[in-house]
Design an enzyme around this catalytic site. Sequence first.
Site, mmCIF file in Angstrom:
data_model
loop_
_atom_site.group_PDB
_atom_site.id
_atom_site.type_symbol
_atom_site.label_atom_id
_atom_site.label_comp_id
_atom_site.label_asym_id
_atom_site.label_seq_id
_atom_site.Cartn_x
_atom_site.Cartn_y
_atom_site.Cartn_z
ATOM 1 N N CYS A 24 42.421 18.867 14.677
ATOM 2 C CA CYS A 24 41.468 18.964 15.276
ATOM 3 C C CYS A 24 41.087 20.311 14.813
ATOM 4 C CB CYS A 24 40.834 18.921 16.332
ATOM 5 S SG CYS A 24 39.449 19.162 16.960
ATOM 6 N N CYS B 140 39.343 13.071 16.218
ATOM 7 C CA CYS B 140 41.101 14.168 17.536
ATOM 8 C C CYS B 140 40.777 12.535 18.285
ATOM 9 C CB CYS B 140 39.538 14.739 18.036
ATOM 10 S SG CYS B 140 39.954 16.057 18.864
ATOM 11 N N LYS C 234 11.510 3.111 -0.183
ATOM 12 C CA LYS C 234 10.544 4.327 -0.787
ATOM 13 C C LYS C 234 11.245 5.172 -2.650
ATOM 14 C CE LYS C 234 11.365 7.086 2.416
ATOM 15 N NZ LYS C 234 12.159 7.012 3.823
ATOM 16 N N CYS D 18 40.950 22.134 18.322
ATOM 17 C CA CYS D 18 41.624 21.969 19.972
ATOM 18 C C CYS D 18 43.105 21.835 19.596
ATOM 19 C CB CYS D 18 41.061 20.838 20.623
ATOM 20 S SG CYS D 18 41.777 18.577 20.034
ATOM 21 N N GLU E 266 0.800 -0.467 0.103
ATOM 22 C CA GLU E 266 -0.262 0.314 -0.150
ATOM 23 C C GLU E 266 0.863 1.186 0.043
ATOM 24 O OE1 GLU E 266 -1.300 -1.511 4.031
ATOM 25 O OE2 GLU E 266 -0.871 0.090 4.732
ATOM 26 N N ASP F 170 2.616 10.030 3.041
ATOM 27 C CA ASP F 170 3.120 11.501 3.581
ATOM 28 C C ASP F 170 3.409 12.424 4.837
ATOM 29 O OD1 ASP F 170 5.872 12.707 3.934
ATOM 30 O OD2 ASP F 170 6.221 14.000 2.455
ATOM 31 N N LYS G 150 3.097 4.712 1.098
ATOM 32 C CA LYS G 150 3.088 5.117 2.224
ATOM 33 C C LYS G 150 3.213 6.575 2.346
ATOM 34 C CE LYS G 150 7.371 5.424 5.312
ATOM 35 N NZ LYS G 150 7.377 6.984 5.732
ATOM 36 N N CYS H 108 39.147 18.305 24.251
ATOM 37 C CA CYS H 108 38.546 19.158 22.932
ATOM 38 C C CYS H 108 37.742 19.978 23.440
ATOM 39 C CB CYS H 108 38.790 18.034 21.454
ATOM 40 S SG CYS H 108 37.463 18.954 20.199
ATOM 41 N N TYR I 130 -4.350 1.819 8.886
ATOM 42 C CA TYR I 130 -3.443 1.236 7.934
ATOM 43 C C TYR I 130 -2.973 0.417 8.811
ATOM 44 C CZ TYR I 130 0.098 4.627 9.338
ATOM 45 O OH TYR I 130 0.839 5.985 10.082
HETATM 46 S S1 IVH Z 1 2.877 0.778 9.031
HETATM 47 C C1 IVH Z 1 4.561 -1.210 12.935
HETATM 48 N N1 IVH Z 1 1.498 1.686 6.585
HETATM 49 O O1 IVH Z 1 5.201 6.384 7.863
HETATM 50 C C2 IVH Z 1 4.164 0.361 11.447
HETATM 51 N N2 IVH Z 1 3.180 3.221 8.229
HETATM 52 O O2 IVH Z 1 8.018 5.041 8.070
HETATM 53 C C3 IVH Z 1 3.099 0.587 11.702
HETATM 54 N N3 IVH Z 1 3.205 5.599 7.316
HETATM 55 O O3 IVH Z 1 5.335 6.332 11.277
HETATM 56 C C4 IVH Z 1 3.675 1.920 10.732
HETATM 57 N N4 IVH Z 1 2.196 5.662 5.626
HETATM 58 O O4 IVH Z 1 3.353 7.619 9.840
HETATM 59 C C5 IVH Z 1 2.457 2.101 7.496
HETATM 60 N N5 IVH Z 1 0.516 2.672 4.251
HETATM 61 C C6 IVH Z 1 1.710 2.605 5.794
HETATM 62 C C7 IVH Z 1 1.816 4.251 6.055
HETATM 63 C C8 IVH Z 1 3.026 4.192 7.214
HETATM 64 C C9 IVH Z 1 3.004 6.001 5.885
HETATM 65 C C10 IVH Z 1 3.928 6.011 8.195
HETATM 66 C C11 IVH Z 1 3.783 5.739 9.852
HETATM 67 C C12 IVH Z 1 5.109 5.404 10.400
HETATM 68 C C13 IVH Z 1 6.523 6.204 9.459
HETATM 69 C C14 IVH Z 1 7.019 4.762 9.356
#
Ligand code: IVH
Length: 747
Positions: free
Chosen positions: A426, A444, A321, A429, A123, A127, A125, A450, A233
């Site tokens: 350094c 250093c 990502k 120092c 799914e 932002d 991610k 330092c 989610y």
């Molecule tokens: S699952 C235990 N699903 O990404 C894991 N996170 O980098 C729970 N996020 O803190 C996270 N979309 O804020 C999950 N489809 C998605 C997400 C998601 C965005 C964020 C979330 C998390 C962060 C981690």
Amino acid sequence: MVDISVDTLTEAQAQEELLALAIVLDQANRAYHGADDPEISDAEYDRLKKRNAQIEARFPHLKRSDSPTDQVGAAPTDGFGKVRHSVRMLSLSNAFEDQDVKEFVAGIQRYLGHSDALAFVAEPKIDGLSLSLRYENGVLVQAATRGDGAEGEDVTANALTIQDIPHQLQGAPDLLEVRGEVYMSHQDFAALNSRQSERGGKTFANPRNAAAGSLRQLDSRITQERPLRFFAYSWGALSEPLGETQMQAIDRFKALGFQVNPLTRACASPQELIEHYRSIEQQRADLGYDIDGVVYKVNDLALQDRLGFRSTTPRWAIAHKFPAETAWTHLEAIDIQVGRTGALSPVARLTPVTVGGVVVSNATLHNEDYIIGRDSNGMPIREGRDLRVGDWVQVYRAGDVIPKIADVDLSKRPDTATPFPFPTQCPECGSDAVREEGDAVRRCTGGLICPAQAIEKLKHFVSRSAFDIEGLGAKQIEMFHADPVLPIKTPADIFSLQTRDAAAIAKLRNRDGWGETSAANLFAAIDQRRSIDLSRLIFSLGIRHVGEVGARDLAGHYQSWEALVEALDLARPAALAHRKADQAEQAERLNALAEHRRARLKPIRDAAIASYDVPADAASAWADLIGVDGIGAVLGLSLSDAFANKTERAAFDELRLALTRIIPPEAPSSESPVSGKTVVFTGTLEKMTRAEAKARAEALGAKVSGSVSKKTDIVVAGPGAGSKEKKAKDLGITVLDEDGWLALISA
Ligand code: IVH
């Protein structure tokens, strides 16, 4: 305060004043938003803020990363109530390449010990920022931000204004914590920004910042005007399961009235995950909201349970990502910063440029090899092109991480540009800065003499996972460190602050922004920390290689400060012998490599160890230390060196005297039949992998060790177990087979 005219300030004065202003204005912000007696008037606040801006305008390069100018209507972190999460809110580890995804899947199969196909859910991610919603008997009772994962902020009133968040649920479990992402659409973001600029208000750099700024408003009427949205989610505490799979749980959320992301798909192989990733990547620009990758999760919730968590991320999920956004700009200068462990870190100063909605003016350059175009293995990066001041460089940001330099355009290199001379002294120092064999980093050698190392160590000491003293953050440390009247040079100095001398204290109380109340509050906060967890104390010392996890392992093993110190002192001769043996081995390895006579290595090393006359109790204390699971020789040596260093040791001893109570770690789960027991696994395990066995034993409060000693309680021996099983029997230690172990832990 009698102000010197900004035009006549020297650079040093400007720097000092910017620091002081950052502290005073930050304090004023907190006092104001927290509604507890503001210590300066609005007019004075505006005057100081203006002066800060004027100084920055005259010395743009001195502008601080935490400049008050950028904190317009700053997030009043102290204004919200704190919420302790019943189930920690975690983050995700990242994958960047297709290969990382394949390794993620293969790693799970290895961990579970089978190669069957695994089902996943993929799914987008989102932002935005994560939010945890707690429903009791179907009623929304609390909404909390993630915070540090363990503790977040109570934003219930604000969450109630978000359309996508139901206030009541029909047919939900009695207790249900729904977790998901708060975000703002592109359209709403653009409209908000134009409304804001018409009103002369603050505009936001990107939708994520706008969402964060809107959710974390103390006045929920403001949040209500901001069009925030929410995708569900994940979940925290539950009174009953939501289903057997991730997909069923998501369907349940949907049935309960939550928005779930329409691009959520079931995938049966790494190939399908990557196909779905590509498809989402193609739709990215048309989604109408920001996403920064695709999250993959193991579908079967029973398997998620078995896989469990590493310290901050689940093993059963990963974020794949999207490639980072990039931009080209000028490399104006290379500065060297000196860190807590003496590392000389080069930083690129760039002509400010916008990358993915954020203005970037600094980038990390890692180390000297990186500048000349080599990685840690000596392999070329940027095809071996080096970086020079004056170059035209490509900058990128990947997620939240510090910007980096991806490439350099040699056709635009000025004729005058010369290779960067990396300092061997350094810059702070003047001590020699040396690179040890095999270390990419030049350090250093000044230790605590330092000032840069001393100050970074102090900042680490007061940081959140260490002593975490309210009102004494990094900025205050900078100020106190340089203070001629009430200096803080070592951790113990923090604790003697209040009793140092009356005249000095009076001076502190009369200083700008430090009213009677804030001084009293600071002293109270410091006193509170005279009682501290052993693991925090160990972590706070800022010893190289000793992170939070290592500190916890050490605290768990030694149980008291005194026991740790005694063991380190006792083990010292063996630690030194170990290092010499290692060096001898390394030298020998080079020779052996040259002569193709590797086979001779081990006997030589053993002889080297034997040739050092180490008392038996030293050898055994050392073996005990590096045998603690997760410790090992590198950490052990670094720890041993720190405690054997006169200056550092004096600082530790003095600190110890200032503390009244060091709290031993709690046994994690005292009901378990194996909690507090030391367990050794040996031989082949057939029902689970070694990694899983270890993680489960630790979750039940057992200590897992690699070697059998008198302190071992249980040895779990599978087929093929050899000397460890024999030794256990000789010592009269309980030996179980795998089934016996499983029966014991499920009892
Ligand atoms: S699952 C235990 N699903 O990404 C894991 N996170 O980098 C729970 N996020 O803190 C996270 N979309 O804020 C999950 N489809 C998605 C997400 C998601 C965005 C964020 C979330 C998390 C962060 C981690």
